[in-house]
Motif scaffolding. Sequence first.
Motif, PDB file in Angstrom:
ATOM      1  N   GLY A   1       4.877   3.183 -10.043  1.00 42.05           N
ATOM      2  CA  GLY A   1       3.521   2.997  -9.523  1.00 42.05           C
ATOM      3  C   GLY A   1       2.744   4.295  -9.392  1.00 42.05           C
ATOM      4  O   GLY A   1       1.508   4.297  -9.485  1.00 42.05           O
TER       5      GLY A   1
ATOM      6  N   ILE B   1      -2.014  13.740  -4.831  1.00 39.61           N
ATOM      7  CA  ILE B   1      -1.142  13.392  -5.959  1.00 39.61           C
ATOM      8  C   ILE B   1      -2.024  13.375  -7.197  1.00 39.61           C
ATOM      9  O   ILE B   1      -3.179  12.953  -7.143  1.00 39.61           O
ATOM     10  CB  ILE B   1      -0.438  12.028  -5.726  1.00 39.61           C
ATOM     11  CG1 ILE B   1       0.550  11.690  -6.852  1.00 39.61           C
ATOM     12  CG2 ILE B   1      -1.443  10.905  -5.506  1.00 39.61           C
ATOM     13  CD1 ILE B   1       1.467  10.488  -6.567  1.00 39.61           C
TER      14      ILE B   1
ATOM     15  N   ASN C   1      -0.365   8.607  -0.593  1.00 39.14           N
ATOM     16  CA  ASN C   1       0.240   9.937  -0.460  1.00 39.14           C
ATOM     17  C   ASN C   1      -0.591  10.864   0.406  1.00 39.14           C
ATOM     18  O   ASN C   1      -0.115  11.907   0.833  1.00 39.14           O
ATOM     19  CB  ASN C   1       0.427  10.574  -1.838  1.00 39.14           C
ATOM     20  CG  ASN C   1       1.554   9.932  -2.614  1.00 39.14           C
ATOM     21  OD1 ASN C   1       2.683  10.377  -2.574  1.00 39.14           O
ATOM     22  ND2 ASN C   1       1.257   8.834  -3.293  1.00 39.14           N
TER      23      ASN C   1
ATOM     24  N   ILE D   1       0.866  -1.186   0.000  1.00 36.67           N
ATOM     25  CA  ILE D   1       0.000   0.000   0.000  1.00 36.67           C
ATOM     26  C   ILE D   1       0.897   1.229   0.000  1.00 36.67           C
ATOM     27  O   ILE D   1       1.780   1.362   0.847  1.00 36.67           O
ATOM     28  CB  ILE D   1      -0.888   0.046   1.264  1.00 36.67           C
ATOM     29  CG1 ILE D   1      -1.767  -1.197   1.342  1.00 36.67           C
ATOM     30  CG2 ILE D   1      -1.733   1.327   1.277  1.00 36.67           C
ATOM     31  CD1 ILE D   1      -2.478  -1.332   2.694  1.00 36.67           C
TER      32      ILE D   1
ATOM     33  N   LYS E   1      -5.236   5.879  -8.065  1.00 36.11           N
ATOM     34  CA  LYS E   1      -6.234   5.104  -7.304  1.00 36.11           C
ATOM     35  C   LYS E   1      -7.459   5.978  -7.046  1.00 36.11           C
ATOM     36  O   LYS E   1      -7.413   7.184  -7.185  1.00 36.11           O
ATOM     37  CB  LYS E   1      -5.643   4.654  -5.968  1.00 36.11           C
ATOM     38  CG  LYS E   1      -4.348   3.862  -6.120  1.00 36.11           C
ATOM     39  CD  LYS E   1      -3.968   3.117  -4.849  1.00 36.11           C
ATOM     40  CE  LYS E   1      -3.340   4.004  -3.797  1.00 36.11           C
ATOM     41  NZ  LYS E   1      -2.821   3.199  -2.652  1.00 36.11           N
TER      42      LYS E   1
END
Length: 434
Positions: A268, A226, A113, A110, A273
């Motif tokens: 990544g 982010i 940010n 996991i 997400k």
Amino acid sequence: MTRRERGIHELFGSDPERADWETWHRVSNHKSRRGFLYGLGAMASALGAQIAFSEFMPRGLIPAVYANTNEPFVIEGKDGLILLNDRPLNAETAPHLLNDDVTPTNRLFIRNNGIPPDAADASSWTLSISGESASTPRQYTLPELKQKFEHISRQVTLECGGNGRAEFDPPVSGNQWTLGAVGCPVWNGMHLRDLLLDIGIEDNAVFVAYHGKDRHASGDPTREAISRGVNVSTAMDPDSMLVWGMNGTDLHPMNGHPLRLIFGGQPGSTSGKWLVGLSIRDRIHDGAKMAPPAYHIPCEPVVRGSQVSNNDMCMLDSMPVKSLITSPASGVVHQSNQRLPIHGHAWTNADHVKSVQLSIDYGATWSPAELQSPVNRFAWQHFDYSLTFPTRGYFEVWARAIDSNGESQPMLLPGWNPKGYGNNACHRIAVHVV
Ligand SMILES: Nc1nc2c(c(=O)[nH]1)N[C@H]1C(S)=C(S)[C@@H](COP(=O)(O)O)O[C@H]1N2
Ligand SMILES: [Mo]
């Protein structure tokens, strides 16, 4: 005890049967590392209460409320992950827990940010697409996406750009990832390309940026935690995915439920997400964590520890070839009269990994492991080898992958950089042959 025996005793602890990855990792590190700790904040939120007298609570103590049950103190649905930071939440996986060919959901790292959104209702989740180069700004609900577009499932390796950061010397700030900010589940979703073709993008499109529903760590609602993405050619690549599931079930809440992006071969940080928005930009995106030094490395190699000006930094736009030995765990005690099976995975941003080689003599000689083809592009490839050892004693097994571009892993740390990205040094495990 001789000096050598003492070294082995320190490495393997008093219980020689124990394969203790953490102990090995601690002592193998030449610089002192911040101790592993369960943050008080995480403990308190798991307990649902502030901890009274917390200043007297021994570090690493498992609260009795958990000790009295069989429930370990873990992030829900994340079995055995090592917590690096609880605000924001960051947790990695020990290499031996990444042994599965397909990474189970509970073993995927996991990297947050900011503050993740509250549990989401997938049936009303909406993705909005706009930006200078979107022909017609529009919205889709998640059920519409699932109904309208072809479904695909792919195994794609996801690795944080900062994986391996803990080994850089002099140390660099940021989450001190060791080896486990990587995994390769099966992702269930659709081609991002199909969506972009449906919206229509202008010829001047340069970049596809994401917006997530998580909040900035400061809590300031006007700031994004982010907001990154990829250039249009990567976004239009048939391997780039918009994803609503992993391993045949919903995404884990910490891995972006109910919708995210997945880009193979990229750091990544590009794989947004909790996806609520896409901006089709006519220029390189200027969202949070797009400007150097974040996700940038020196354009030219620099002396370790140098100050590098932002003007001399270039965007980290791919992840280098790498491999991981996932079985046995480092620190294993092995009987000298038996063979030791080695298993692991290798991945690259190039077309495929061409070979994986192993050494038990600190790189003096190498033997090729048996290497499988990837199940699809950007899936990690599995390697196996059956080792024999010439004597008893302390050994290290080193693994080195070479990809179809001819790139190979360095044996020592690759180029130092101020933010500690892209460490693909050979993975080493300790084996005590008795
Ligand atoms: N919205 C959002 N997307 C995000 C992040 C984030 O904090 N917020 N972290 C990024 C980073 S830096 C990485 S390495 C991956 C981690 O994905 P995971 O947490 O599912 O392993 O998600 C990326 N996407
Ligand atoms: Mo990351």
